[in-house]
Design an enzyme around this catalytic site. Sequence first.
Site, short mmCIF file in Angstrom:
data_model
loop_
_atom_site.label_atom_id
_atom_site.label_comp_id
_atom_site.label_asym_id
_atom_site.label_seq_id
_atom_site.Cartn_x
_atom_site.Cartn_y
_atom_site.Cartn_z
N CYS A 2 1.01 -1.04 0.09
CA CYS A 2 -0.02 -0.06 0.13
C CYS A 2 0.84 1.21 -0.03
CB CYS A 2 -0.93 -0.09 1.26
SG CYS A 2 -2.13 1.54 1.05
N GLU A 104 -3.37 1.08 -6.44
CA GLU A 104 -2.57 0.22 -6.76
C GLU A 104 -2.31 0.25 -8.21
OE1 GLU A 104 -0.37 -1.33 -5.33
OE2 GLU A 104 -1.14 -1.69 -3.23
#
Length: 218
Positions: A2, A104
């Site tokens: 992340c 992402e």
Amino acid sequence: MCGRFALFSPLERLANRVGASAPENTLRPRYNVAPGTWIAAIHQPSEDAAPIVDEMWWGYRPKWAKGSGNQPINARVETVATNAYFKSAFAKHRCLIPADGWYEWVKNSKPKQPYFICRKDREPLFFAGIFTERDDGSLGCAIVTEPGRGSAAEVHDRMPLILDDDSLEHWLAPDITDHETIKQMVRHIDADLIEYWPVSTAVNKPAEGQGDELINPA
């Protein structure tokens, strides 16, 4: 992993979810939160104290590293309890990092194509985190990650460890320090709650903007 997320829900609402008082100064909405910046985090200072909302540096480097250690932004759930760099924080200094979603990038895409990942019902998320005192006396944190699950795994093989509502209190509790006990009491949210969509490549450069248009479908 992340490496970027968004937080635009009111902190007062998020703080109330875990019995914490809201900060006096409301933080502005951020749609492209990057590492190496100050972020909102919730932690419980002691067993007898209520949780508090605090600012932490997104980058974990313990004071004992004396400014020379790595400064990771993530810690893998598979090793966070045993890795010498993280295990003390996992036992004693756990925190929640609120978010409305995260970004992402699909590997090998050119240009790098970002995706925004969030709950289908648009409810805020609580990432599991750990924190430490840095050499300047401030607090620094890392987001705990796990293998990608559900639709999130179609974008990346790692994702934040997102805790369900029943686990929030246990994760914050400073009196729960045993690895196996934590493992038994803490659960991630159902992967079926998650969805994603492609967004503008403007996300790739945080300096280009922080507006809500960043999470719009591309």
